[in-house]
Motif scaffolding. Sequence first.
Motif, PDB file in Angstrom:
ATOM      1  N   TYR A 103       0.818  -1.213   0.000  1.00  0.00           N
ATOM      2  CA  TYR A 103       0.000   0.000   0.000  1.00  0.00           C
ATOM      3  C   TYR A 103       0.851   1.262   0.000  1.00  0.00           C
ATOM      4  O   TYR A 103       1.874   1.351   0.698  1.00  0.00           O
ATOM      5  CB  TYR A 103      -0.948   0.005   1.187  1.00  0.00           C
ATOM      6  CG  TYR A 103      -2.180  -0.847   0.995  1.00  0.00           C
ATOM      7  CD1 TYR A 103      -2.743  -1.008  -0.258  1.00  0.00           C
ATOM      8  CD2 TYR A 103      -2.786  -1.481   2.067  1.00  0.00           C
ATOM      9  CE1 TYR A 103      -3.872  -1.784  -0.445  1.00  0.00           C
ATOM     10  CE2 TYR A 103      -3.926  -2.260   1.900  1.00  0.00           C
ATOM     11  CZ  TYR A 103      -4.458  -2.407   0.628  1.00  0.00           C
ATOM     12  OH  TYR A 103      -5.578  -3.180   0.454  1.00  0.00           O
ATOM     13  N   SER A 106       1.679   3.142   3.488  1.00  0.00           N
ATOM     14  CA  SER A 106       2.296   2.317   4.536  1.00  0.00           C
ATOM     15  C   SER A 106       3.740   2.772   4.769  1.00  0.00           C
ATOM     16  O   SER A 106       4.678   2.047   4.459  1.00  0.00           O
ATOM     17  CB  SER A 106       2.240   0.834   4.167  1.00  0.00           C
ATOM     18  OG  SER A 106       2.829   0.601   2.905  1.00  0.00           O
ATOM     19  N   VAL A 109       6.329   0.431   6.705  1.00  0.00           N
ATOM     20  CA  VAL A 109       6.790  -0.868   6.222  1.00  0.00           C
ATOM     21  C   VAL A 109       8.308  -0.856   6.091  1.00  0.00           C
ATOM     22  O   VAL A 109       8.913   0.172   5.752  1.00  0.00           O
ATOM     23  CB  VAL A 109       6.122  -1.219   4.876  1.00  0.00           C
ATOM     24  CG1 VAL A 109       6.623  -0.338   3.747  1.00  0.00           C
ATOM     25  CG2 VAL A 109       6.337  -2.697   4.552  1.00  0.00           C
ATOM     26  N   GLN A 175      -0.538  -3.218   5.449  1.00  0.00           N
ATOM     27  CA  GLN A 175       0.703  -2.757   4.824  1.00  0.00           C
ATOM     28  C   GLN A 175       1.009  -3.504   3.526  1.00  0.00           C
ATOM     29  O   GLN A 175       1.247  -2.883   2.501  1.00  0.00           O
ATOM     30  CB  GLN A 175       1.875  -2.887   5.804  1.00  0.00           C
ATOM     31  CG  GLN A 175       1.781  -1.940   6.983  1.00  0.00           C
ATOM     32  CD  GLN A 175       3.047  -1.884   7.809  1.00  0.00           C
ATOM     33  OE1 GLN A 175       4.071  -2.505   7.493  1.00  0.00           O
ATOM     34  NE2 GLN A 175       3.011  -1.142   8.896  1.00  0.00           N
ATOM     35  N   VAL A 205       2.295   0.149  13.228  1.00  0.00           N
ATOM     36  CA  VAL A 205       1.056  -0.017  12.457  1.00  0.00           C
ATOM     37  C   VAL A 205       0.144   1.165  12.744  1.00  0.00           C
ATOM     38  O   VAL A 205      -0.170   1.448  13.903  1.00  0.00           O
ATOM     39  CB  VAL A 205       0.343  -1.334  12.825  1.00  0.00           C
ATOM     40  CG1 VAL A 205      -1.007  -1.416  12.113  1.00  0.00           C
ATOM     41  CG2 VAL A 205       1.213  -2.532  12.468  1.00  0.00           C
ATOM     42  N   ASP A 207      -3.263   3.064  10.631  1.00  0.00           N
ATOM     43  CA  ASP A 207      -4.098   3.450   9.499  1.00  0.00           C
ATOM     44  C   ASP A 207      -3.991   4.956   9.300  1.00  0.00           C
ATOM     45  O   ASP A 207      -3.896   5.713  10.272  1.00  0.00           O
ATOM     46  CB  ASP A 207      -5.561   3.082   9.760  1.00  0.00           C
ATOM     47  CG  ASP A 207      -5.845   1.610   9.560  1.00  0.00           C
ATOM     48  OD1 ASP A 207      -5.028   0.936   8.905  1.00  0.00           O
ATOM     49  OD2 ASP A 207      -6.871   1.132  10.070  1.00  0.00           O
TER      50      ASP A 207
END
Length: 230
Positions: A103, A106, A109, A175, A205, A207
Motif C-alpha cells: 500500500y 504504509s 513498512v 501494509q 502499524v 491506518d
Amino acid sequence: MSLCVIPARGGSKRIPRKNIRAFCGRPMIAWPIQAAIDSGCFERIIVSTDDEEIASIAQSCGAEAPFRRPAELADDHTPTVPVIADAITRLNLPARTPVCCLYATSPFVRADDLRAGRARLEETDAPFVLSVTTYAFPIQRALRRGASGAVEMFDPAQMQTRSQDLEEAWHDAGQFYWGRAESWTHHKGVFVAGAQGLPLPRYRVQDIDTEDDLQRAELIMRALQMDDAP
C-alpha cells in the motif's frame, strides 16, 4: 521474477491527494517504494494509478508506472484484489510468480518485513501472506454505545473474565500482501483458507484515513527516526 504492485489512485476523499501528501519531508508513496527497493525482493516495482502526477512522483522515487489504471478500477468502491489482478494480466505473468501488493500509505513498512513475507510464502506455499498485528485491548470486552450515550458490553458473558484469560485477537495491519499471481487472479479476497499472518509490532502499524491519523503517524515516524539515529 517477482513483482511489487503499489495501488495509488488519485481520488482519495478523506485526505485529498493522500498518496503523495508530504509525510516527514517526503511524498507518502516514497516510503514504501524505498522499502521495496531496499528489500531486494523485486525485479519490478510498479505503481498502478489513474493519475499522471502520482505516476510522475512514483517514477522519480524509483518505481515504474507503465500503464494507467482504467476508471472502473479507480473509484471509491474498488477492492484491492481486482487492481492487482489487472496489473498481473497486463504484464502476462506466469501463474507461480510471487506478487506483493504494497500500500502507498504504509510509510512504516520495512525491507525486512517484505523479505520475511516473501520467505513465508515460499516456506508455506500459502495462497496469501499478509501483515497482521494484535489489538491493544481484548475485543471480547468491547462496548456498544447507544444514541443516549449509554454503554453495554457486546458479550456480557465476558464481564468477569480476566483480560489475560481471553484469546488474543489479531487484525490486518494494512501494509502488504504476498501471493502468487494465480492467487490474485483466482480469489476475490485475501482472507481465504490457508492465508498466513506475518506479525508486526503495534507501534509500527497506523491506518492513515483522517488528518488526525496523519498527525499521529508523523509523530510515530519522528520517534522511530530518533530511535534509529546513531
